[in-house]
Scaffold this motif. Structure first.
Motif, PDB file in Angstrom:
ATOM      1  N   SER A 270      35.641  49.563  54.870  1.00 36.10           N
ATOM      2  CA  SER A 270      36.268  48.862  53.748  1.00 36.10           C
ATOM      3  C   SER A 270      36.301  49.743  52.505  1.00 36.10           C
ATOM      4  N   LEU A 271      37.087  49.315  51.535  1.00 39.52           N
ATOM      5  CA  LEU A 271      37.157  50.033  50.270  1.00 39.52           C
ATOM      6  C   LEU A 271      35.773  50.092  49.624  1.00 39.52           C
ATOM      7  N   GLY A 272      35.062  48.983  49.641  1.00 44.40           N
ATOM      8  CA  GLY A 272      33.720  48.942  49.052  1.00 44.40           C
ATOM      9  C   GLY A 272      32.775  49.934  49.713  1.00 44.40           C
TER      10      GLY A 272
ATOM     11  N   TYR B  70      28.876  47.278  41.411  1.00 39.99           N
ATOM     12  CA  TYR B  70      28.212  46.556  42.491  1.00 39.99           C
ATOM     13  C   TYR B  70      29.220  45.673  43.245  1.00 39.99           C
ATOM     14  N   ARG B  71      30.035  44.936  42.497  1.00 37.40           N
ATOM     15  CA  ARG B  71      31.002  44.029  43.121  1.00 37.40           C
ATOM     16  C   ARG B  71      32.052  44.797  43.915  1.00 37.40           C
ATOM     17  N   TRP B  72      32.474  45.959  43.404  1.00 39.26           N
ATOM     18  CA  TRP B  72      33.423  46.793  44.155  1.00 39.26           C
ATOM     19  C   TRP B  72      32.807  47.227  45.475  1.00 39.26           C
ATOM     20  N   GLU B  73      31.584  47.729  45.391  1.00 33.73           N
ATOM     21  CA  GLU B  73      30.924  48.288  46.574  1.00 33.73           C
ATOM     22  C   GLU B  73      30.589  47.245  47.623  1.00 33.73           C
ATOM     23  N   HIS B  74      30.484  45.999  47.216  1.00 30.51           N
ATOM     24  CA  HIS B  74      30.177  44.924  48.161  1.00 30.51           C
ATOM     25  C   HIS B  74      31.411  44.079  48.474  1.00 30.51           C
ATOM     26  N   ASP B  75      32.589  44.616  48.146  1.00 30.79           N
ATOM     27  CA  ASP B  75      33.860  43.943  48.434  1.00 30.79           C
ATOM     28  C   ASP B  75      33.929  42.526  47.866  1.00 30.79           C
ATOM     29  N   LEU B  76      33.306  42.332  46.711  1.00 33.69           N
ATOM     30  CA  LEU B  76      33.389  41.050  46.015  1.00 33.69           C
ATOM     31  C   LEU B  76      34.480  41.056  44.959  1.00 33.69           C
ATOM     32  N   ALA B  77      34.923  42.247  44.601  1.00 35.36           N
ATOM     33  CA  ALA B  77      36.019  42.421  43.648  1.00 35.36           C
ATOM     34  C   ALA B  77      36.745  43.705  44.013  1.00 35.36           C
ATOM     35  N   VAL B  78      37.964  43.804  43.554  1.00 37.10           N
ATOM     36  CA  VAL B  78      38.776  44.978  43.844  1.00 37.10           C
ATOM     37  C   VAL B  78      39.101  45.676  42.523  1.00 37.10           C
ATOM     38  N   PRO B  79      38.825  46.973  42.439  1.00 39.64           N
ATOM     39  CA  PRO B  79      39.151  47.680  41.199  1.00 39.64           C
ATOM     40  C   PRO B  79      40.653  47.706  40.940  1.00 39.64           C
TER      41      PRO B  79
ATOM     42  N   MET C 219      44.348  58.836  47.218  1.00 40.86           N
ATOM     43  CA  MET C 219      44.439  57.377  47.057  1.00 40.86           C
ATOM     44  C   MET C 219      44.716  56.716  48.403  1.00 40.86           C
ATOM     45  N   GLU C 220      45.541  57.382  49.227  1.00 42.52           N
ATOM     46  CA  GLU C 220      45.883  56.825  50.547  1.00 42.52           C
ATOM     47  C   GLU C 220      44.629  56.581  51.384  1.00 42.52           C
ATOM     48  N   TRP C 221      43.652  57.483  51.269  1.00 44.45           N
ATOM     49  CA  TRP C 221      42.414  57.315  52.028  1.00 44.45           C
ATOM     50  C   TRP C 221      41.645  56.107  51.509  1.00 44.45           C
ATOM     51  N   LEU C 222      41.547  55.983  50.201  1.00 45.52           N
ATOM     52  CA  LEU C 222      40.844  54.830  49.631  1.00 45.52           C
ATOM     53  C   LEU C 222      41.518  53.525  50.039  1.00 45.52           C
ATOM     54  N   LEU C 223      42.844  53.540  50.087  1.00 44.82           N
ATOM     55  CA  LEU C 223      43.589  52.311  50.333  1.00 44.82           C
ATOM     56  C   LEU C 223      43.838  52.015  51.803  1.00 44.82           C
ATOM     57  N   SER C 224      43.438  52.899  52.675  1.00 49.46           N
ATOM     58  CA  SER C 224      43.668  52.668  54.106  1.00 49.46           C
ATOM     59  C   SER C 224      42.700  51.619  54.645  1.00 49.46           C
TER      60      SER C 224
ATOM     61  N   ASP D 113      46.778  41.596  38.171  1.00 50.23           N
ATOM     62  CA  ASP D 113      45.528  41.117  37.575  1.00 50.23           C
ATOM     63  C   ASP D 113      45.281  39.651  37.902  1.00 50.23           C
ATOM     64  N   THR D 114      46.338  38.854  37.865  1.00 52.51           N
ATOM     65  CA  THR D 114      46.203  37.434  38.190  1.00 52.51           C
ATOM     66  C   THR D 114      45.776  37.251  39.636  1.00 52.51           C
ATOM     67  N   GLU D 115      46.389  38.018  40.546  1.00 53.08           N
ATOM     68  CA  GLU D 115      46.027  37.930  41.960  1.00 53.08           C
ATOM     69  C   GLU D 115      44.585  38.378  42.176  1.00 53.08           C
ATOM     70  N   GLN D 116      44.152  39.414  41.464  1.00 45.40           N
ATOM     71  CA  GLN D 116      42.760  39.856  41.572  1.00 45.40           C
ATOM     72  C   GLN D 116      41.807  38.755  41.124  1.00 45.40           C
ATOM     73  N   LYS D 117      42.138  38.121  40.010  1.00 45.71           N
ATOM     74  CA  LYS D 117      41.291  37.051  39.488  1.00 45.71           C
ATOM     75  C   LYS D 117      41.200  35.906  40.495  1.00 45.71           C
ATOM     76  N   LEU D 118      42.356  35.507  41.046  1.00 47.72           N
ATOM     77  CA  LEU D 118      42.372  34.442  42.048  1.00 47.72           C
ATOM     78  C   LEU D 118      41.548  34.809  43.280  1.00 47.72           C
ATOM     79  N   LEU D 119      41.700  36.046  43.750  1.00 48.19           N
ATOM     80  CA  LEU D 119      40.969  36.487  44.925  1.00 48.19           C
ATOM     81  C   LEU D 119      39.468  36.481  44.677  1.00 48.19           C
ATOM     82  N   CYS D 120      39.043  36.962  43.529  1.00 51.83           N
ATOM     83  CA  CYS D 120      37.616  36.971  43.206  1.00 51.83           C
ATOM     84  C   CYS D 120      37.046  35.557  43.150  1.00 51.83           C
ATOM     85  N   MET D 121      37.787  34.637  42.517  1.00 51.65           N
ATOM     86  CA  MET D 121      37.326  33.252  42.444  1.00 51.65           C
ATOM     87  C   MET D 121      37.324  32.614  43.834  1.00 51.65           C
ATOM     88  N   PHE D 122      38.369  32.885  44.613  1.00 54.69           N
ATOM     89  CA  PHE D 122      38.481  32.317  45.956  1.00 54.69           C
ATOM     90  C   PHE D 122      37.303  32.742  46.834  1.00 54.69           C
ATOM     91  N   ARG D 123      36.921  34.013  46.739  1.00 54.85           N
ATOM     92  CA  ARG D 123      35.814  34.527  47.550  1.00 54.85           C
ATOM     93  C   ARG D 123      34.478  33.889  47.201  1.00 54.85           C
TER      94      ARG D 123
END
Length: 119
Positions: A2-4, A33-42, A58-63, A73-83
């Motif tokens: 994963s990215l995290g 911490y949240r990035w590394e634990h896949d709780l949020a996306v940078p 970047m392609e490697w990070l995003l693969s 930003d709105t989608e990130q916020k929704l995803l973080c709250m949803f998780r």
């Protein structure tokens, strides 16, 4: 991987602490911490800084499913709250969103959603 996991591995290989990493990228230790634990996306701009700092594409990070980091930003916020929601509440939210899409786009809401994602 994963990215995290990738972000954590890069930090550990460089022997940096969460605090050092947060200072380096101008974000809080909690964000790292949240990035590394896949709780949020940078944000994409932060990922570009990370990629440049560690000299990785970047392609490697995003693969491997990490392409979701290219969301608004709105989608990130929704995803973080949803998780953060318990599973039973997640299903309620999904049902609500599906009903909203049907009202907005008609019975073919999944096709319409996929079309808008491609644009």
């Amino acid at each position: 991987m994963s990215l995290g996991e990738k972000l954590r591995n890069l930090r550990l290989k460089s022997k940096k602490t969460l605090q050092e990493q947060s200072e380096l990228f101008g974000v809080s230790m909690n964000s790292i911490y949240r990035w590394e634990h896949d709780l949020a996306v940078p944000r994409k701009s932060k990922l570009q800084v990370v990629a440049a700092h560690y000299s990785v594409p970047m392609e490697w990070l995003l693969s491997d499913g990490a392409a979701a980091s290219l969301v608004s930003d709105t989608e990130q916020k929704l995803l973080c709250m949803f998780r953060q929601l318990p599973d039973r509440t997640r299903y309620k939210v999904l049902g609500y969103v599906e009903r909203m899409c049907v009202e907005e786009y008609g019975a073919d809401s999944q096709t319409q959603t996929m079309k808008s994602e491609k644009q």
